[in-house]
Design a protein around this motif. Structure first.
Motif, PDB file in Angstrom:
ATOM      1  N   LEU A   1      -8.910  -7.495  -4.544  1.00 35.04           N
ATOM      2  CA  LEU A   1      -7.833  -6.597  -4.163  1.00 35.04           C
ATOM      3  C   LEU A   1      -6.855  -7.323  -3.262  1.00 35.04           C
ATOM      4  O   LEU A   1      -7.251  -8.056  -2.350  1.00 35.04           O
TER       5      LEU A   1
ATOM      6  N   LEU B   1      -1.001  -1.956  -3.920  1.00 31.28           N
ATOM      7  CA  LEU B   1      -2.171  -2.782  -4.205  1.00 31.28           C
ATOM      8  C   LEU B   1      -2.119  -3.280  -5.638  1.00 31.28           C
ATOM      9  O   LEU B   1      -1.572  -2.628  -6.529  1.00 31.28           O
TER      10      LEU B   1
ATOM     11  N   VAL C   1      -4.458  -6.254  -8.453  1.00 29.44           N
ATOM     12  CA  VAL C   1      -5.659  -7.068  -8.654  1.00 29.44           C
ATOM     13  C   VAL C   1      -5.284  -8.538  -8.529  1.00 29.44           C
ATOM     14  O   VAL C   1      -4.268  -8.982  -9.076  1.00 29.44           O
TER      15      VAL C   1
ATOM     16  N   ALA D   1     -11.899  -2.565  -7.086  1.00 31.52           N
ATOM     17  CA  ALA D   1     -10.462  -2.647  -6.789  1.00 31.52           C
ATOM     18  C   ALA D   1      -9.671  -1.696  -7.672  1.00 31.52           C
ATOM     19  O   ALA D   1      -8.797  -0.958  -7.204  1.00 31.52           O
ATOM     20  N   LYS D   2      -9.962  -1.715  -8.984  1.00 32.53           N
ATOM     21  CA  LYS D   2      -9.252  -0.815  -9.892  1.00 32.53           C
ATOM     22  C   LYS D   2      -9.558   0.639  -9.578  1.00 32.53           C
ATOM     23  O   LYS D   2      -8.686   1.508  -9.695  1.00 32.53           O
TER      24      LYS D   2
ATOM     25  N   ILE E   1      -7.414   1.708  -6.576  1.00 29.44           N
ATOM     26  CA  ILE E   1      -6.007   1.874  -6.973  1.00 29.44           C
ATOM     27  C   ILE E   1      -5.832   3.156  -7.779  1.00 29.44           C
ATOM     28  O   ILE E   1      -4.874   3.918  -7.570  1.00 29.44           O
TER      29      ILE E   1
END
Length: 503
Positions: free
Chosen positions: A49, A318, A320, A347-348, A351
């Motif tokens: 991230l 944000l 990747v 991370a996804k 988001i």
């Protein structure tokens, strides 16, 4: 009956929340400041991230961000102009050698400065703020410079520690004495007596602010009067507070005038003197921390009406990190590839949760603004009744979702910054007319009281009649009294007394 082992087959339905849905619910109920803190924590632990600094925050929304992130990763991370499937890590060329160890990827590569460790460690002098002086610090400083012997200093220190933020003692002297003797007395140090503690308290009473370390309001006011020049009014005020404090509490002015032989002018001067005293002497030293409010939504006036938009500055954008995905293509370690995959999913997920939060807030905020347009044009008096169920039914969401989306969520408007739940108000039934919002009725009551004649305050019955005549609002007198008390407005008789002796 013998117990025998056996198998049973049961069928049923059970609702389970996926980790992604659980995270979305948490992010939705977080305030903007809590979302910022969550992002900062995740950035420290998740190397996939990163903050996207290249995109224009004003022109792109969260959905565009996710789509562009996915397309960017597919274009820039592929070695053969094809998207990288991280699960196919076994197909990555194992002959490719790396010029670094895996743990070196996380090291800082900035060259050390000759004068500073790191330019990021430098803090400008303008960012420093002076430390706040608390009431305890102020009293302790006065104790440190006072010429007292050790035993009195010990007692005074315990007294100071027992003073709360309002400036009053929280414990009785008897309980405080027990605590002191349990901690301080031994074979070499004799036990303290109550008279010793009272003498130490008398010394603390001389400290600033006046009236500190009192056991009740009456004692605090007397201590403040004792520090004033002893004029006839001060002496009378001391006698009144000491002997007949209840008369002052109940505003029994007739009895005060008769007992102390005062006329109206002298009584007014006496009451004004008492009003100058501070009922909370420690409040001036209470730590004042301004609450940081970050609006999630912004309301602007457009040609077609009001426009609701997300506050793009609430938290950073944000994306990747593409570097580590490409690095994974050069690894033959399945464990490391799986670690990258887990970090990528986290991370996804974050988001996506932030995107879902923004979409929900935008929908709820748009409906509230559409429902309460008159408020933004005219003010509180035009507030309409609104409940969670009405919003939930219109947006096809659950009431709990609306509750999460309005609690600690703020909208910045031309009239100020409001919490979204501020716009919810129960309706008061009317006879033959539309229901009125409780907030609007309170605003009308406050306006009428503000405009009243101080010498002839409006009674609750008179307020009821004026509301019905001027605004066609028919409510009971007890409802007027309830709303008036909720706004901490005294009754008409109390207002008349207070207005008479206002400075």
């Amino acid at each position: 009956m013998a117990l025998m082992p056996g198998l049973q087959l049961n069928m049923g339905q059970q609702l389970k929340l996926t980790p992604q849905l659980q995270q979305s619910i948490k992010i939705l109920q977080y305030s903007a400041l809590e979302v910022q803190q969550t992002i900062e924590t995740t950035l420290e632990t998740n190397f996939m991230l990163e903050i996207d600094e290249e995109r224009d925050d004003e022109s792109e929304n969260y959905k565009d961000q996710l789509d562009s992130d996915a397309s960017t990763n597919e274009e820039s991370l592929s070695l053969d102009e094809k998207p990288l499937d991280i699960e196919q890590s076994k197909e990555i060329d194992s002959d490719l050698q790396l010029d670094m160890e895996w743990n070196e990827v996380f090291s800082d590569h900035a060259a050390p400065s000759t004068s500073l460790k790191d330019s990021s460690d430098y803090v400008s002098a303008e960012t420093y703020t002076s430390a706040e002086t608390t009431l305890h610090d102020h009293l302790q400083w006065q104790l440190d410079i006072a010429p007292l012997d050790e035993r009195v200093t010990v007692l005074a220190s315990y007294i100071i520690d027992d003073v709360n933020d309002e400036g009053y003692l929280e414990s009785s002297l008897a309980d405080l004495l027990i605590t002191i003797n349990e901690n301080e007395s031994d074979d070499e140090h004799p036990a303290y007596q109550l008279s010793d503690l009272e003498d130490a308290l008398a010394i603390v009473h001389q400290f600033e602010p006046n009236g500190v370390a009192a056991r009740d309001l009456q004692e605090s006011l007397l201590l403040q009067l004792a520090g004033m020049p002893q004029t006839p009014y001060v002496v009378t005020a001391k006698q009144l507070i000491k002997e007949n404090f209840d008369w002052l509490s109940y505003h029994d002015h007739k009895r005060i005038k008769k007992f102390y032989g005062l006329n109206d002018e002298e009584l007014t001067t006496l009451l004004r003197l008492i009003q100058t005293l501070n009922p909370r002497p420690g409040r001036d030293f209470s730590p004042v921390q301004s609450e940081v409010i970050i609006p999630d939504l912004r309301l602007k006036r457009a040609k077609s009406g009001w426009l609701v938009e997300l506050n793009q500055d609430a938290f950073p954008r944000l994306s990747v990190n593409s570097t580590y995905i490409q690095l994974a293509s050069e690894l033959d370690d399945t464990n490391q590839s799986q670690r990258i995959k887990d970090q990528l999913n986290e991370a996804k997920g974050l988001i996506k949760s932030i995107q879902s939060r923004g979409e929900t807030l935008l929908r709820v905020g748009s409906f509230i603004v559409d429902r309460q347009q008159n408020f933004f044009e005219e003010g509180e008096q035009a507030m309409k009744p609104l409940v969670l169920r009405e919003v939930a039914e219109h947006l096809d969401l659950h009431e709990s979702t609306i509750s999460r989306a309005t609690n600690q969520k703020y909208i910045q408007t031309p009239r100020g910054t409001f919490e979204l739940k501020y716009f919810f108000s129960t309706g008061v039934s009317q006879y033959g007319s539309a229901d009125q919002s409780a907030t609007a009725i309170k605003a009308h009551i406050k306006r009428l009281i503000d405009e009243e004649d101080p010498k002839k305050p409006l009674s609750d019955s008179k307020l009821m009649k004026l509301l019905e005549e001027e605004k066609d609002i028919a409510v009971a007198r007890r409802t007027i009294a309830k709303y008036r008390e909720a706004m901490n407005i005294p009754s008409s008789s109390e207002r008349k007394k207070l207005n008479k002796y206002k400075i």
